[in-house]
Write a protein that holds these residues in place. Structure first.
Motif, PDB file in Angstrom:
ATOM      1  N   TYR A   9       0.845  -1.278  -0.076  1.00 14.55           N
ATOM      2  CA  TYR A   9      -0.155  -0.069  -0.131  1.00 14.55           C
ATOM      3  C   TYR A   9       0.830   1.326  -0.051  1.00 14.55           C
ATOM      4  O   TYR A   9       0.743   2.214  -0.797  1.00 14.55           O
ATOM      5  N   GLU A  10       1.925   1.153   0.956  1.00 16.24           N
ATOM      6  CA  GLU A  10       2.791   2.576   0.821  1.00 16.24           C
ATOM      7  C   GLU A  10       3.482   2.591  -0.567  1.00 16.24           C
ATOM      8  O   GLU A  10       4.008   3.723  -0.831  1.00 16.24           O
ATOM      9  N   TYR A  12       2.778   1.644  -3.527  1.00 15.26           N
ATOM     10  CA  TYR A  12       1.847   2.049  -4.850  1.00 15.26           C
ATOM     11  C   TYR A  12       0.950   3.228  -4.537  1.00 15.26           C
ATOM     12  O   TYR A  12       0.080   3.554  -5.198  1.00 15.26           O
ATOM     13  N   LYS A  13       0.631   3.418  -3.341  1.00 12.66           N
ATOM     14  CA  LYS A  13      -0.013   4.548  -2.722  1.00 12.66           C
ATOM     15  C   LYS A  13      -1.567   4.311  -3.054  1.00 12.66           C
ATOM     16  O   LYS A  13      -2.206   5.364  -3.801  1.00 12.66           O
ATOM     17  N   SER A  14      -2.159   3.011  -3.330  1.00 13.67           N
ATOM     18  CA  SER A  14      -3.329   2.424  -4.024  1.00 13.67           C
ATOM     19  C   SER A  14      -3.763   1.604  -2.879  1.00 13.67           C
ATOM     20  O   SER A  14      -3.038   0.488  -2.795  1.00 13.67           O
TER      21      SER A  14
END
Length: 66
Positions: A9-10, A12-14
C-alpha cells in the motif's frame, strides 16, 4: 501478510494494490486446496510460501501491465 500488504500500500499509494495481492493469494490457496492431492501441501509452510510468492509475482505482472 499484514506487513507485506501495508508495504505494498505504501509503495503504490493505492488500496487496489494490496487488495489484488490478498485476493490472488486467496485464489491460489483455494485452487490448490480444491485439488485433493495437493490440498495437504497448502497447509505446510512451504505451500504457504509458494502461494505467497505466486501472489506477489501475479501482482507485479498486473502492475507492469498498466
Amino acid at each position: 501478510m499484514g506487513c507485506l500488504l501495508s508495504y505494498i500500500y505504501e509503495r503504490y499509494k493505492s488500496l487496489k494494490a494490496p487488495i489484488l495481492v490478498h485476493g490472488s493469494a486467496n485464489l491460489v490457496v483455494y485452487l490448490i486446496s480444491s485439488i485433493a492431492v495437493l490440498g495437504e501441501a497448502v497447509v505446510s509452510p512451504v505451500g504457504c510460501a509458494v502461494s505467497g510468492i505466486w501472489a506477489i509475482g501475479f501482482f507485479i505482472w498486473l502492475m507492469k501491465k498498466k
